[in-house]
Write an enzyme that holds these catalytic residues in place. Structure first.
Site, mmCIF file in Angstrom:
data_model
loop_
_atom_site.group_PDB
_atom_site.id
_atom_site.type_symbol
_atom_site.label_atom_id
_atom_site.label_comp_id
_atom_site.label_asym_id
_atom_site.label_seq_id
_atom_site.Cartn_x
_atom_site.Cartn_y
_atom_site.Cartn_z
ATOM 1 N N PHE A 3 22.969 39.241 23.335
ATOM 2 C CA PHE A 3 22.751 39.301 24.787
ATOM 3 C C PHE A 3 22.227 37.969 25.307
ATOM 4 O O PHE A 3 21.827 37.113 24.556
ATOM 5 C CB PHE A 3 21.791 40.432 25.153
ATOM 6 N N TYR A 57 12.006 29.166 18.575
ATOM 7 C CA TYR A 57 11.213 30.196 19.224
ATOM 8 C C TYR A 57 9.979 30.647 18.454
ATOM 9 O O TYR A 57 9.148 31.378 19.008
ATOM 10 C CB TYR A 57 12.111 31.398 19.551
#
Length: 414
Positions: free
Chosen positions: A414, A124
């Site tokens: 999450f 990322y």
């Protein structure tokens, strides 16, 4: 044939779920009950799939999130989750297409940052994300710890430990969690749905194992911390207990609550090992033990990643311990948040404005994400070649401004 990247229709959601499970190497079977349960809690307008003919070959979802900043403020985030690419369609640019579309939409909505928990570290950074918080997990050898087991459930500060149930955690937990966000940066908000799932409500493809719950009440009766944990059932050949208690969730907002909850866990009969679950790297757990070496580090790993979408709001949303001004030249290859900004900060507040002044520091937008919550050192980033210092001493001044006494903590994946 061209692979189509677009939002997912309701009728396509079961196939999207199966592709998600395939990407995460889980059995690619999803029940109608699970589909219905999950569909009721997703925003299909922010649920993206890559379609090769009629088959979903990549998944991506985002949702609104609040993230605590230094000093008790918060930022609205585009929380990114459930990102997969099927093994048949790797290295075709599908993640780039999904990420580009989502970040552009987040910028248009006015989100200040995007966040995610990275399954793999190298992915990322190329999209402008920086690792903003880290986590540690310890394994405590209770027999070596040196604690008096007679203290179980009997804090010496006037408070008390009470065993409880999931219903009370759903009632009392949110207020404790909000208080944690007021003193720690990097805490991501929990919705009512998060509290339900975390305490066994809702459908899951994995068997639910009901944990034990305990709360710490101050002398006033106020709940200042809680813990949920499971325990195995292992015994040695000589009929001695060799059980491990594993923490699922532990939130404490006062030093007394932290001490009491850790001492309680380390003095449960038959428990020889306590696994802490992910904790802030500066969690007091090891030093609460008479013998800190009893707490063995199992992992130290990156946790919350931050992608800055609005540099002004990110810089102005937090507090600063000293008064100073710096000009930051932010490089953003995707054109979402780059530019040169002058930050003027003090304990009374901060302003950040675009400027044509000469820069003190030059850094990629990912490095601002790494610095924003106070965990990383600009001096270290300079030594790594990730920040360029154009004004002598500017990196050290940035450390005085940005770094915090408590390291950020992101307790939720999450």
């Amino acid at each position: 044939m061209t692979v189509d990247v677009r939002t997912v229709a309701e009728s396509e959601f079961p196939d999207w779920q199966r592709a998600l499970r395939t990407g995460f190497l889980r059995p690619p079977v999803v029940s109608d009950e699970e589909v219905a349960d999950r569909l009721a809690h997703v925003d299909l307008a922010r649920t993206i799939g890559a379609f090769d003919r009629d088959r979903v070959v990549a998944t991506f979802r985002s949702f609104r999130q609040e993230v605590s900043t230094v000093g008790g403020g918060s930022l609205t985030a585009d929380a990114i989750s459930q990102v997969t690419v099927s093994p048949t369609h790797r290295r075709r640019g599908l993640l780039s297409r999904m990420m580009t579309a989502d970040l552009a939409a987040a910028k248009e909505r006015g989100d200040a940052i995007a966040t995610l928990i990275a399954a793999e570290y190298p992915i990322y950074g190329r999209f402008g994300f920086g690792a903003a918080s880290w986590a540690t997990e310890w394994s405590v050898d209770v027999r070596r710890a040196g604690l008096d087991p007679r203290r179980s459930g009997r804090p010496e500060d006037g408070g008390r430990i009470d065993l409880t149930d999931a219903e009370e955690i759903r009632k009392a937990g949110p207020a404790v969690h909000r208080r944690l966000a007021g003193v720690r940066a990097g805490v991501t908000g929990r919705s009512a749905r998060d509290w339900e799932v975390g305490t066994g409500l809702g459908v899951d493809s994995e068997p639910w194992r009901e944990p034990f719950y305990a709360v710490y009440r101050a002398e006033s009766g106020e709940v200042e911390g809680f813990v949920s944990y499971t325990a195995d059932d292992k015994w040695g050949d000589a009929k001695q207990p060799l059980n491990t208690a594993t923490v699922r969730d532990l939130i404490a907002v006062t030093p007394a609550a932290e001490r009491a909850l850790w001492h309680y866990l380390c003095s449960i009969d038959w428990v020889g090992t306590v696994r802490s679950g992910y904790r802030a790297p500066d969690d007091p757990l090891p030093m609460l033990l008479p013998d800190p070496r009893a707490a063995r580090t199992l992992t130290y790993v990156d946790m919350l990643w931050v992608r800055v979408l609005d540099a002004v709001r990110v810089l102005e949303s937090r507090t600063y311990p000293v008064a100073d001004g710096l000009v930051l030249d932010l490089r953003d290859g995707d054109g979402l948040a780059g530019g040169r900004y002058r930050l003027d900060a003090s304990p009374a507040g901060a302003t950040a404005v675009r400027t044509a002044e000469s820069a003190d520091l030059v850094l990629d937008i990912a490095e601002l994400g790494t610095l924003a919550l106070g965990d990383e050192s600009a001096v270290r980033l300079c030594r790594l070649g990730r920040v360029e210092e154009l004004t002598a001493g500017a990196a050290a001044r940035a450390d005085l401004l940005f770094r915090t006494p408590l390291r950020p903590f992101s307790p939720d994946i999450f």
